[in-house]
Design a protein around this motif. Structure first.
Motif, PDB file in Angstrom:
ATOM      1  N   GLU A 174       0.611  -1.217   0.039  1.00  0.00           N
ATOM      2  CA  GLU A 174      -0.263  -0.299  -0.158  1.00  0.00           C
ATOM      3  C   GLU A 174       0.170   0.825   0.248  1.00  0.00           C
ATOM      4  O   GLU A 174       0.099   2.422  -0.647  1.00  0.00           O
ATOM      5  N   ILE A 175       2.252   0.776   0.604  1.00  0.00           N
ATOM      6  CA  ILE A 175       3.587   2.135   1.370  1.00  0.00           C
ATOM      7  C   ILE A 175       3.710   2.263  -1.052  1.00  0.00           C
ATOM      8  O   ILE A 175       2.782   3.649  -0.971  1.00  0.00           O
ATOM      9  N   ALA A 176       3.833   1.583  -1.581  1.00  0.00           N
ATOM     10  CA  ALA A 176       3.978   1.977  -3.340  1.00  0.00           C
ATOM     11  C   ALA A 176       3.027   2.353  -3.783  1.00  0.00           C
ATOM     12  O   ALA A 176       2.994   3.475  -4.193  1.00  0.00           O
ATOM     13  N   ALA A 177       1.961   1.750  -3.772  1.00  0.00           N
ATOM     14  CA  ALA A 177       0.552   2.171  -4.165  1.00  0.00           C
ATOM     15  C   ALA A 177       0.404   4.155  -3.758  1.00  0.00           C
ATOM     16  O   ALA A 177       0.176   4.276  -4.959  1.00  0.00           O
ATOM     17  N   ALA A 178       0.840   4.494  -2.621  1.00  0.00           N
ATOM     18  CA  ALA A 178       0.631   5.418  -2.280  1.00  0.00           C
ATOM     19  C   ALA A 178       1.257   6.196  -3.190  1.00  0.00           C
ATOM     20  O   ALA A 178       0.995   7.516  -3.186  1.00  0.00           O
ATOM     21  N   PHE A 179       2.648   5.872  -3.218  1.00  0.00           N
ATOM     22  CA  PHE A 179       3.943   6.849  -3.760  1.00  0.00           C
ATOM     23  C   PHE A 179       3.231   7.281  -4.714  1.00  0.00           C
ATOM     24  O   PHE A 179       3.631   8.274  -5.665  1.00  0.00           O
ATOM     25  N   ALA A 180       3.003   6.186  -5.411  1.00  0.00           N
ATOM     26  CA  ALA A 180       2.891   6.191  -7.353  1.00  0.00           C
ATOM     27  C   ALA A 180       1.438   7.159  -7.949  1.00  0.00           C
ATOM     28  O   ALA A 180       1.912   7.358  -9.003  1.00  0.00           O
ATOM     29  N   VAL A 181       0.556   6.690  -6.625  1.00  0.00           N
ATOM     30  CA  VAL A 181      -0.338   7.724  -6.797  1.00  0.00           C
ATOM     31  C   VAL A 181      -0.479   9.499  -6.911  1.00  0.00           C
ATOM     32  O   VAL A 181      -0.581  10.335  -7.123  1.00  0.00           O
TER      33      VAL A 181
END
Length: 342
Positions: free
Chosen positions: A322-329
């Motif tokens: 989820e951290i990686a997804a949050a930074f991607a957005v």
């Protein structure tokens, strides 16, 4: 009827240059109350805005901490729940770009929160505090600012907290948004918004007592990486302020990869503007090499903003995916529909 009759704005004073005056030992220090700040704004009484004040803190902004800002967020919530049209926060400019973004990360309400300050203290000729405070109050009272989250208003410019940066040590025009420009301007006392910051991205507010430690490590010429393992034992997350589009000296690659196996390591650019890349360069220490080793690219987020997002995510108990997804957005690589939270 005046344009802002019926609006109520609450001003929280935190100190900073805008609230400083000469001290007995020499120099200036934050001694001016929030009430005195508001009382000294020319033309405010003619706007129709009903202003209330909360003398929350009187400190230089370099001394603000996460506990102060968590308590401020709770106090702001209470005022907005009680019917305030908007909120203004006055503080020192040293950390405005950080505190405004931190507030924005966990604030989902529609009412505007506007952060402001001053570069010239009241003992100097031409202090900018009164004009900045008036601009912030008028922005907080204006219906066009609703739904935009936490804004920053100084020098007759309105910025989103996601993009704003302090770019000069002393200039009154220090605040800028290199990636996209300001949202708008104060024109004849009226906020004029010319563009929109995009969808709001908020994170669950960390529970009281959550205090993950996240550091920023700046990659520099000739760096051998010897400090990274030592730093890694002291933090829960790391942001690398990398060269260019996300590059580090080759000697840093293995220490960063080993550290990333234990804690999240985010890759941002130290340049001050622009985005990290993901697949252009392929040499050891390039952005592609580091991402293949599972470092998380920050995209458009600068190192200071990336640190605050990572700390908030860790404090909320967010997992690595989820951290990686949050930074991607948040970094602009994926659409807002991929944000892990509603």
């Amino acid at each position: 009827m005046r344009a802002f009759d019926g609006t109520r704005v609450v001003v929280f004073g935190l100190g900073g240059t805008i609230a400083m005056k000469s001290a007995a030992g020499g120099g200036v220090t934050p001694l001016v109350s929030a009430a005195d700040l508001v009382a000294g704004v020319p033309g405010l009484a003619d706007t129709g805005v009903a202003v209330e004040v909360v003398d929350f803190l009187r400190v230089p902004s370099a001394s603000l901490n996460f506990t102060d800002l968590a308590e401020l967020a709770a106090a702001i919530d209470a005022e907005l729940a009680a019917g305030a049209t908007g909120v203004v926060v006055t503080q020192g400019t040293d950390t405005i770009e950080e505190s405004a973004y931190l507030l924005d990360l966990t604030y989902a309400g529609p009412q505007p929160i506007v952060v402001t300050g001053a570069m010239r203290n009241p003992t100097l000729a031409g202090p900018d505090g009164p004009a900045n405070l008036l601009a912030a109050i008028l922005t907080a009272a204006h219906p066009d600012a609703r739904g935009l989250g936490v804004l920053v208003a100084l020098h007759d410019e309105i910025h989103t907290s996601r993009r704003v940066r302090k770019t000069h040590a002393t200039s009154a025009g220090t605040f800028a948004s290199p990636n996209g420009g300001p949202l708008g301007y104060l024109v004849e006392g009226v906020p004029r918004l010319l563009n929109h910051p995009g969808p709001r991205l908020t994170v669950p507010r960390p529970p009281s007592g959550a205090s993950p430690r996240v550091a920023i490590y700046t990659a520099t010429l000739g760096d051998d990486g010897a400090l990274i393992p030592k730093l890694g034992g002291e933090v829960d997350g790391l942001v690398v302020a990398a060269m260019g589009v996300g590059h580090v000296p080759e000697q840093l690659v293995d220490p960063l990869a080993e550290l990333n196996a234990r804690i999240p390591v985010v890759l941002a650019t130290r340049t001050g503007a622009g985005s990290t890349l993901t697949g252009t360069y392929g040499f050891p220490g390039s952005e592609r090499d580091l991402i293949e080793r599972s470092l998380i690219p920050a995209g458009w987020l600068d190192p200071l903003k990336a640190r605050l997002l990572l700390r908030t995510l860790l404090g909320s108990g967010t997992g690595r995916a989820e951290i990686a997804a949050a930074f991607a957005v948040a970094g602009g690589r994926l659409p807002h529909t991929r944000w892990p939270w509603a």
